[in-house]
Write a protein that holds these residues in place. Structure first.
Motif, PDB file in Angstrom:
ATOM      1  N   ILE A 136      17.371  17.838 -43.461  1.00  0.00           N
ATOM      2  CA  ILE A 136      17.923  18.627 -42.354  1.00  0.00           C
ATOM      3  C   ILE A 136      19.417  18.379 -42.162  1.00  0.00           C
ATOM      4  O   ILE A 136      20.210  19.318 -42.100  1.00  0.00           O
ATOM      5  CB  ILE A 136      17.146  18.345 -41.047  1.00  0.00           C
ATOM      6  CG1 ILE A 136      15.672  18.754 -41.216  1.00  0.00           C
ATOM      7  CG2 ILE A 136      17.782  19.092 -39.873  1.00  0.00           C
ATOM      8  CD1 ILE A 136      14.799  18.460 -40.012  1.00  0.00           C
ATOM      9  N   LEU A 137      19.819  17.114 -42.087  1.00  0.00           N
ATOM     10  CA  LEU A 137      21.217  16.802 -41.791  1.00  0.00           C
ATOM     11  C   LEU A 137      22.147  17.053 -42.975  1.00  0.00           C
ATOM     12  O   LEU A 137      23.306  17.432 -42.785  1.00  0.00           O
ATOM     13  CB  LEU A 137      21.354  15.347 -41.330  1.00  0.00           C
ATOM     14  CG  LEU A 137      20.657  14.984 -40.011  1.00  0.00           C
ATOM     15  CD1 LEU A 137      20.925  13.525 -39.665  1.00  0.00           C
ATOM     16  CD2 LEU A 137      21.123  15.885 -38.882  1.00  0.00           C
ATOM     17  N   LYS A 138      21.651  16.837 -44.188  1.00  0.00           N
ATOM     18  CA  LYS A 138      22.518  16.995 -45.348  1.00  0.00           C
ATOM     19  C   LYS A 138      22.748  18.454 -45.740  1.00  0.00           C
ATOM     20  O   LYS A 138      23.669  18.752 -46.502  1.00  0.00           O
ATOM     21  CB  LYS A 138      21.942  16.224 -46.544  1.00  0.00           C
ATOM     22  CG  LYS A 138      22.148  14.715 -46.450  1.00  0.00           C
ATOM     23  CD  LYS A 138      21.732  14.015 -47.724  1.00  0.00           C
ATOM     24  CE  LYS A 138      22.022  12.516 -47.640  1.00  0.00           C
ATOM     25  NZ  LYS A 138      21.612  11.814 -48.884  1.00  0.00           N
ATOM     26  N   MET A 139      21.901  19.356 -45.259  1.00  0.00           N
ATOM     27  CA  MET A 139      22.077  20.768 -45.590  1.00  0.00           C
ATOM     28  C   MET A 139      21.835  21.621 -44.356  1.00  0.00           C
ATOM     29  O   MET A 139      20.878  22.386 -44.282  1.00  0.00           O
ATOM     30  CB  MET A 139      21.131  21.183 -46.725  1.00  0.00           C
ATOM     31  CG  MET A 139      21.526  22.478 -47.404  1.00  0.00           C
ATOM     32  SD  MET A 139      20.377  22.920 -48.751  1.00  0.00           S
ATOM     33  CE  MET A 139      20.695  21.587 -49.901  1.00  0.00           C
ATOM     34  N   GLN A 190      20.305  20.770 -33.823  1.00  0.00           N
ATOM     35  CA  GLN A 190      21.277  19.692 -33.592  1.00  0.00           C
ATOM     36  C   GLN A 190      22.194  19.529 -34.801  1.00  0.00           C
ATOM     37  O   GLN A 190      23.410  19.326 -34.651  1.00  0.00           O
ATOM     38  CB  GLN A 190      20.532  18.372 -33.318  1.00  0.00           C
ATOM     39  CG  GLN A 190      19.572  18.407 -32.126  1.00  0.00           C
ATOM     40  CD  GLN A 190      20.268  18.489 -30.777  1.00  0.00           C
ATOM     41  OE1 GLN A 190      21.425  18.857 -30.681  1.00  0.00           O
ATOM     42  NE2 GLN A 190      19.533  18.185 -29.713  1.00  0.00           N
ATOM     43  N   ALA A 191      21.636  19.638 -36.000  1.00  0.00           N
ATOM     44  CA  ALA A 191      22.450  19.533 -37.218  1.00  0.00           C
ATOM     45  C   ALA A 191      23.447  20.681 -37.301  1.00  0.00           C
ATOM     46  O   ALA A 191      24.613  20.489 -37.656  1.00  0.00           O
ATOM     47  CB  ALA A 191      21.545  19.529 -38.449  1.00  0.00           C
ATOM     48  N   CYS A 192      22.989  21.882 -36.958  1.00  0.00           N
ATOM     49  CA  CYS A 192      23.840  23.073 -37.007  1.00  0.00           C
ATOM     50  C   CYS A 192      25.034  22.934 -36.066  1.00  0.00           C
ATOM     51  O   CYS A 192      26.185  23.150 -36.456  1.00  0.00           O
ATOM     52  CB  CYS A 192      23.023  24.310 -36.649  1.00  0.00           C
ATOM     53  SG  CYS A 192      23.995  25.816 -36.447  1.00  0.00           S
ATOM     54  N   THR A 193      24.773  22.569 -34.825  1.00  0.00           N
ATOM     55  CA  THR A 193      25.860  22.479 -33.839  1.00  0.00           C
ATOM     56  C   THR A 193      26.805  21.318 -34.150  1.00  0.00           C
ATOM     57  O   THR A 193      27.992  21.382 -33.835  1.00  0.00           O
ATOM     58  CB  THR A 193      25.308  22.314 -32.413  1.00  0.00           C
ATOM     59  OG1 THR A 193      24.463  21.143 -32.349  1.00  0.00           O
ATOM     60  CG2 THR A 193      24.499  23.532 -32.002  1.00  0.00           C
ATOM     61  N   HIS A 194      26.274  20.269 -34.770  1.00  0.00           N
ATOM     62  CA  HIS A 194      27.127  19.122 -35.106  1.00  0.00           C
ATOM     63  C   HIS A 194      28.069  19.454 -36.259  1.00  0.00           C
ATOM     64  O   HIS A 194      29.285  19.232 -36.160  1.00  0.00           O
ATOM     65  CB  HIS A 194      26.264  17.920 -35.477  1.00  0.00           C
ATOM     66  CG  HIS A 194      27.056  16.718 -35.910  1.00  0.00           C
ATOM     67  ND1 HIS A 194      27.920  16.054 -35.068  1.00  0.00           N
ATOM     68  CD2 HIS A 194      27.121  16.078 -37.106  1.00  0.00           C
ATOM     69  CE1 HIS A 194      28.485  15.048 -35.724  1.00  0.00           C
ATOM     70  NE2 HIS A 194      28.025  15.044 -36.974  1.00  0.00           N
ATOM     71  N   TYR A 195      27.533  19.999 -37.323  1.00  0.00           N
ATOM     72  CA  TYR A 195      28.339  20.220 -38.525  1.00  0.00           C
ATOM     73  C   TYR A 195      29.140  21.522 -38.500  1.00  0.00           C
ATOM     74  O   TYR A 195      30.194  21.614 -39.128  1.00  0.00           O
ATOM     75  CB  TYR A 195      27.447  20.175 -39.760  1.00  0.00           C
ATOM     76  CG  TYR A 195      26.958  18.779 -40.079  1.00  0.00           C
ATOM     77  CD1 TYR A 195      27.805  17.840 -40.660  1.00  0.00           C
ATOM     78  CD2 TYR A 195      25.661  18.390 -39.756  1.00  0.00           C
ATOM     79  CE1 TYR A 195      27.364  16.546 -40.925  1.00  0.00           C
ATOM     80  CE2 TYR A 195      25.211  17.104 -40.023  1.00  0.00           C
ATOM     81  CZ  TYR A 195      26.064  16.185 -40.619  1.00  0.00           C
ATOM     82  OH  TYR A 195      25.632  14.906 -40.866  1.00  0.00           O
TER      83      TYR A 195
END
Length: 453
Positions: A136-139, A190-195
């Motif tokens: 999730i976080l890496k992509m 959360q990953a989307c808004t962070h990256y």
């Protein structure tokens, strides 16, 4: 000399024009060959392609061979959705887990059965070690539905029994996905808004003692805080979206792909792809966007005439997105009323008053009243139209401070229970592979050698 990018763009334009020109079918031929587009009759009645005991949508009765519209009704395993909702709200309890049990196993659970079922979901409500980081976080994806589909397909690689289609194994897989969909969606957001938006990253683990609705709010919010009313409204949304008969697009996709003998993860990823579409689960986002446009362009929200005139502009493709659609109004099956919207509306007003959205709620109610009248003035309607569940669900999510990116994923978190029930039903009844017919209407051609073309 043109660079490679310029050549690529030029070729794509030429080829796309060819694709457009050579795939257009004369619309009159659909009538000539009596094609039921969308597997529906002109009066909206669906073509019968299967049998189910899970969900039942009722919008009319037949009297003397005539369809007579009635207020919409929705049944889960034979139980009226209104009775189900009234039952758990009367006890001041959450209803989604009970609804999942009912859809999967055909009966309302006893207190002990429900307790054991909730404990099992809690055990499964954990993603594999390293999954959040690596998958999730890496992509991160800008669309959470795509992120969820990728996560679901990744589960295949981690399941030693991924291709086992026995009922016991499929049930295990489905329960894991029901439990994990909220995690996949919230963490994907959360990953989307962070990256992509440079916002702080929050990854909160679910709590075993919380319901599905409570855990969604708990994981989503930085401070983990939510009110009982907020959780109750979100839980109600999950219950109302959990199932809608075998004929809705994503559930039909579930039957179609299951009938091919495919694995659970491929089936659910396909269903997610269907639900993502703006004509299906993605419609609720369009409702919010439309109302933002209405609020910006109407000076007096209480003026029926001004509201009606702007709705007419939307219908005539002169306003909003130019589609000519009033989103949230009309349904493929319901005509007089959508029972889910009726139930939602009763509770939405209470939340609107608590959250200070009373004026906006009144605008929604006004559009709900005026839109069918406006549509009736400019279009030929073969059946009545009314507000559908998306009309108010999107408003609820806004009041709950749920970001638009999660509107459709919340639908998926709920509908996975219905998809699971239908997948199991398709497997148990061992039907044939689903393959409807398409008539080919092109004239036969003689092959021409490439040197002579």
């Amino acid at each position: 000399m043109e660079n490679s990018i310029g050549i690529e763009e030029k070729m794509l334009k030429i080829l796309s024009r060819k694709a457009q020109e050579n795939n257009k079918i004369n619309i009159e031929l659909f009538t000539k060959y009596q094609v039921k587009r969308g597997l529906r009759d002109i009066d909206g009645r669906g073509v019968l392609v299967g049998l189910t005991e899970i969900g039942d949508v009722r919008s009319y009765i037949v009297e003397e061979n005539e369809m007579v519209p009635i207020p919409g009704k929705l049944f889960y395993r034979g139980f009226n959705i209104s009775d189900i909702v009234n039952g758990f709200l009367k006890k001041d309890s959450f209803g989604f887990e009970e609804t999942c049990y009912l859809l999967l196993f055909g009966n309302l659970p006893t207190k002990q059965e429900l307790k054991e079922f909730e404990e099992l979901l809690s055990v499964y409500r954990n993603l594999p070690e390293g999954f959040v980081r690596d998958m999730i976080l890496k992509m991160p994806s800008k669309d959470i539905m795509n992120s969820m589909a990728r996560s679901v397909l990744a589960f295949y690689s981690l399941d030693e029994l991924a291709d086992d289609t026995s009922v016991e194994n499929v049930l295990r897989q489905c329960l894991i996905l029901i439990a994990c969909f909220p995690l996949m969606a919230v963490y994907g957001y959360q990953a989307c808004t962070h990256y992509h938006d440079n916002k702080s990253l929050f990854i909160h683990s679910p709590l075993p003692e919380l319901s599905t609705a409570e855990n969604i709010l708990y994981m989503l919010r930085p401070d983990n805080k939510y009110t009982k009313l907020e959780a109750t409204l979100l839980d109600l949304a999950l219950v109302l979206h959990a199932e809608h008969g075998g004929g809705n697009n994503s559930t039909f996709v579930t039957h179609v792909v299951t009938s091919s003998g495919s694995d659970t993860y491929s089936v659910m990823a396909a269903a997610l792809g269907s639900l993502k579409g703006p004509r299906h689960g993605g419609a609720n986002i369009k409702v919010v966007q439309m109302f933002e446009d209405i609020k910006e362009n109407i000076k007096d929200w209480t003026d029926d005439k001004e509201v009606e005139e702007y709705l007419m502009k939307i219908l005539n493709k002169e306003a909003f997105d130019g589609s000519g659609l009033i989103y949230g109004i009309g349904h493929a099956v319901y005509s007089i009323s959508d029972p889910r919207a009726v139930i939602f509306k009763k509770h939405v007003e209470k939340l609107a008053k608590e959250k200070g959205f009373e004026n906006e709620y009144n605008l929604y109610a006004k559009v709900e009243k005026l839109a069918p009248e406006v549509v009736g003035k400019v279009r030929k309607i073969y059946k009545g139209i009314s507000a559908n569940v998306d009309f108010y669900s999107a408003f609820v999510y806004r009041m709950l401070d749920i970001p638009q990116e999660l509107f459709t994923p919340i639908f998926a978190m709920s509908r996975i229970s219905g998809w699971s029930a239908h997948r199991i039903e398709e497997i148990v009844n061992a039907g044939k592979i689903i393959r409807p017919a398409y008539k080919n209407i092109i004239k036969r051609k003689e092959y021409i050698d490439i040197d002579e073309r």
